[in-house]
Design a protein around this motif. Structure first.
Motif, mmCIF file in Angstrom:
data_model
loop_
_atom_site.group_PDB
_atom_site.id
_atom_site.type_symbol
_atom_site.label_atom_id
_atom_site.label_comp_id
_atom_site.label_asym_id
_atom_site.label_seq_id
_atom_site.Cartn_x
_atom_site.Cartn_y
_atom_site.Cartn_z
ATOM 1 N N SER A 63 -6.051 -0.804 12.273
ATOM 2 C CA SER A 63 -6.056 -1.290 13.653
ATOM 3 C C SER A 63 -4.912 0.195 13.814
ATOM 4 O O SER A 63 -3.959 0.941 12.479
ATOM 5 N N PRO A 64 -4.537 0.810 14.805
ATOM 6 C CA PRO A 64 -3.438 1.964 15.376
ATOM 7 C C PRO A 64 -1.568 1.089 14.757
ATOM 8 O O PRO A 64 -1.637 2.529 13.857
ATOM 9 N N LYS A 65 -1.506 0.072 14.664
ATOM 10 C CA LYS A 65 -0.081 -0.269 14.103
ATOM 11 C C LYS A 65 -0.424 -0.584 12.767
ATOM 12 O O LYS A 65 0.976 -0.379 12.511
ATOM 13 N N GLU A 66 -1.567 -0.605 11.893
ATOM 14 C CA GLU A 66 -0.978 -0.921 10.508
ATOM 15 C C GLU A 66 -1.537 0.637 9.875
ATOM 16 O O GLU A 66 -0.782 0.393 8.836
ATOM 17 N N LYS A 67 -2.164 2.097 10.828
ATOM 18 C CA LYS A 67 -2.220 3.110 10.342
ATOM 19 C C LYS A 67 -0.589 3.351 9.971
ATOM 20 O O LYS A 67 0.365 4.654 9.596
ATOM 21 N N MET A 68 -0.141 3.221 10.888
ATOM 22 C CA MET A 68 1.967 3.701 11.589
ATOM 23 C C MET A 68 2.600 3.040 10.207
ATOM 24 O O MET A 68 3.847 3.318 10.005
ATOM 25 N N LYS A 69 2.406 1.409 10.381
ATOM 26 C CA LYS A 69 3.300 1.165 9.310
ATOM 27 C C LYS A 69 2.547 1.449 8.157
ATOM 28 O O LYS A 69 4.114 1.375 7.544
ATOM 29 N N MET A 70 1.789 1.757 7.899
ATOM 30 C CA MET A 70 1.764 2.187 5.934
ATOM 31 C C MET A 70 1.955 3.656 6.163
ATOM 32 O O MET A 70 2.625 4.524 4.923
ATOM 33 N N GLU A 71 1.994 5.020 7.438
ATOM 34 C CA GLU A 71 2.652 6.048 6.532
ATOM 35 C C GLU A 71 3.889 5.940 6.501
ATOM 36 O O GLU A 71 5.100 6.529 6.357
ATOM 37 N N VAL A 72 4.960 4.428 8.005
ATOM 38 C CA VAL A 72 6.309 4.730 7.743
ATOM 39 C C VAL A 72 6.765 4.065 6.504
ATOM 40 O O VAL A 72 7.593 4.004 5.377
ATOM 41 N N MET A 73 5.882 3.132 6.124
ATOM 42 C CA MET A 73 6.304 1.687 4.892
ATOM 43 C C MET A 73 6.190 2.505 3.055
ATOM 44 O O MET A 73 4.618 3.143 2.926
ATOM 45 N N LYS A 74 6.613 2.671 2.075
ATOM 46 C CA LYS A 74 6.796 2.674 0.815
ATOM 47 C C LYS A 74 6.141 1.527 0.142
ATOM 48 O O LYS A 74 6.722 1.389 -0.004
ATOM 49 N N THR A 75 4.909 2.382 -0.546
ATOM 50 C CA THR A 75 4.941 1.255 -1.478
ATOM 51 C C THR A 75 4.560 1.546 -3.000
ATOM 52 O O THR A 75 4.256 2.912 -2.748
ATOM 53 N N TYR A 76 4.752 0.307 -3.819
ATOM 54 C CA TYR A 76 4.955 1.061 -5.481
ATOM 55 C C TYR A 76 4.576 0.287 -6.069
ATOM 56 O O TYR A 76 3.960 -1.213 -5.576
ATOM 57 N N PHE A 77 3.734 1.062 -6.730
ATOM 58 C CA PHE A 77 3.062 0.299 -8.033
ATOM 59 C C PHE A 77 3.577 0.115 -9.734
ATOM 60 O O PHE A 77 4.366 1.110 -9.819
ATOM 61 N N CYS A 78 3.356 -1.046 -10.489
ATOM 62 C CA CYS A 78 3.719 -0.563 -12.010
ATOM 63 C C CYS A 78 2.515 -0.451 -12.320
ATOM 64 O O CYS A 78 0.697 -0.745 -12.534
ATOM 65 N N PRO A 79 2.323 0.952 -13.527
ATOM 66 C CA PRO A 79 1.331 1.858 -13.983
ATOM 67 C C PRO A 79 0.805 1.162 -15.299
ATOM 68 O O PRO A 79 -1.083 1.346 -15.040
ATOM 69 N N MET A 80 1.324 0.054 -15.286
ATOM 70 C CA MET A 80 0.317 -0.880 -16.444
ATOM 71 C C MET A 80 -0.197 -2.402 -15.139
ATOM 72 O O MET A 80 -0.909 -2.919 -16.389
ATOM 73 N N LYS A 81 -0.257 -2.140 -14.422
ATOM 74 C CA LYS A 81 -0.904 -2.944 -13.574
ATOM 75 C C LYS A 81 -0.793 -4.612 -13.880
ATOM 76 O O LYS A 81 -1.441 -5.291 -14.230
ATOM 77 N N CYS A 82 0.664 -4.912 -14.199
ATOM 78 C CA CYS A 82 0.609 -5.602 -15.035
ATOM 79 C C CYS A 82 0.444 -7.212 -14.089
ATOM 80 O O CYS A 82 -0.329 -8.714 -14.705
ATOM 81 N N GLU A 83 0.553 -6.930 -12.802
ATOM 82 C CA GLU A 83 0.578 -8.455 -11.989
ATOM 83 C C GLU A 83 -0.808 -7.486 -10.743
ATOM 84 O O GLU A 83 -0.646 -8.233 -9.731
ATOM 85 N N GLY A 84 -1.656 -7.379 -11.879
ATOM 86 C CA GLY A 84 -2.807 -6.539 -10.990
ATOM 87 C C GLY A 84 -2.743 -5.692 -9.822
ATOM 88 O O GLY A 84 -1.952 -3.961 -10.305
ATOM 89 N N ASP A 85 -3.599 -5.782 -9.297
ATOM 90 C CA ASP A 85 -3.139 -4.842 -7.983
ATOM 91 C C ASP A 85 -1.489 -5.106 -7.122
ATOM 92 O O ASP A 85 -1.328 -4.474 -5.526
ATOM 93 N N LYS A 86 -1.048 -5.674 -7.256
ATOM 94 C CA LYS A 86 0.869 -6.375 -6.502
ATOM 95 C C LYS A 86 1.288 -5.004 -6.619
ATOM 96 O O LYS A 86 1.282 -4.101 -7.125
ATOM 97 N N SER A 87 1.616 -4.979 -4.680
ATOM 98 C CA SER A 87 2.444 -3.979 -4.408
ATOM 99 C C SER A 87 3.853 -4.205 -4.328
ATOM 100 O O SER A 87 4.263 -5.307 -3.488
ATOM 101 N N TYR A 88 4.700 -3.022 -4.250
ATOM 102 C CA TYR A 88 6.052 -3.901 -4.003
ATOM 103 C C TYR A 88 6.984 -3.086 -2.932
ATOM 104 O O TYR A 88 6.920 -1.792 -3.052
ATOM 105 N N ASP A 89 7.741 -3.659 -2.673
ATOM 106 C CA ASP A 89 7.906 -2.571 -1.480
ATOM 107 C C ASP A 89 10.051 -1.684 -1.604
ATOM 108 O O ASP A 89 10.108 -0.572 -1.111
ATOM 109 N N LYS A 90 10.023 -2.283 -2.480
ATOM 110 C CA LYS A 90 11.056 -0.916 -3.328
ATOM 111 C C LYS A 90 10.940 -0.353 -4.633
ATOM 112 O O LYS A 90 10.556 -0.610 -5.361
ATOM 113 N N ALA A 91 11.271 0.696 -4.393
ATOM 114 C CA ALA A 91 11.481 1.774 -6.322
ATOM 115 C C ALA A 91 12.142 0.727 -7.054
ATOM 116 O O ALA A 91 13.229 0.038 -6.773
ATOM 117 N N GLY A 92 11.989 0.454 -8.252
ATOM 118 C CA GLY A 92 12.864 0.277 -9.253
ATOM 119 C C GLY A 92 11.932 -0.006 -10.511
ATOM 120 O O GLY A 92 10.711 0.821 -10.687
#
Length: 112
Positions: A63-92
Motif C-alpha cells: 500500500s502507499p502508506k507501507e511504501k512510504m514507511k519502508m523508505e523512511v524506516m531502516k531495517t537491519y539483519f544478521c549476516p549469519m541469519k541466526c534467527e532466520g529472516d528476523k529484522s531489527y530496527d536499530k543497528a548493533g
C-alpha cells in the motif's frame, strides 16, 4: 463490613478492565508490524502477504502508506541469519551470535 465488600468489588472490576485493555493493546501491536498489500484496482482487497487479487487476478502491491514507511524506516539483519529472516530496527550486534547487524538495502530497493 459492607463497605469493604463494595470496595473490593470496585477494585476487582477496575483490575479486570485494566487487564483486558492491556491484552487488547499487546495483540494489536503484533499486527502493526505486518506489511499491508492491496490491489491497485480494488483497494478494498487487503492482505498481509503478496499474492493475487481475488477479483481481477492482478498482483497485490504494498500500500502507499507501507511504501512510504519502508523508505523512511531502516531495517537491519544478521549476516549469519541466526534467527532466520528476523529484522531489527536499530543497528548493533546480533543478540544470538554477536555479529554486527547489516543494513537491509534490498528491501528499500524493492519499493522503488
Amino acid at each position: 463490613m459492607k463497605s469493604i465488600k463494595n470496595l473490593m468489588m470496585v477494585a476487582l472490576t477496575i483490575f479486570s478492565f485494566v487487564a483486558y485493555s492491556q491484552e487488547k493493546v499487546s495483540s494489536k501491536d503484533s499486527t502493526l508490524n505486518k506489511p499491508v498489500y492491496t490491489c491497485p484496482m480494488h483497494t478494498s482487497i487487503i492482505s498481509s502477504q503478496p499474492g493475487k487479487c481475488s477479483k481481477c487476478g492482478m498482483n497485490l502491491n504494498l500500500s502507499p502508506k507501507e511504501k512510504m514507511k519502508m523508505e523512511v524506516m531502516k531495517t537491519y539483519f544478521c549476516p549469519m541469519k541466526c534467527e532466520g529472516d528476523k529484522s531489527y530496527d536499530k543497528a548493533g550486534k546480533c543478540p544470538k551470535c554477536g555479529m554486527t547487524l547489516k543494513e537491509n538495502k534490498q528491501e528499500n530497493n524493492k519499493n522503488s
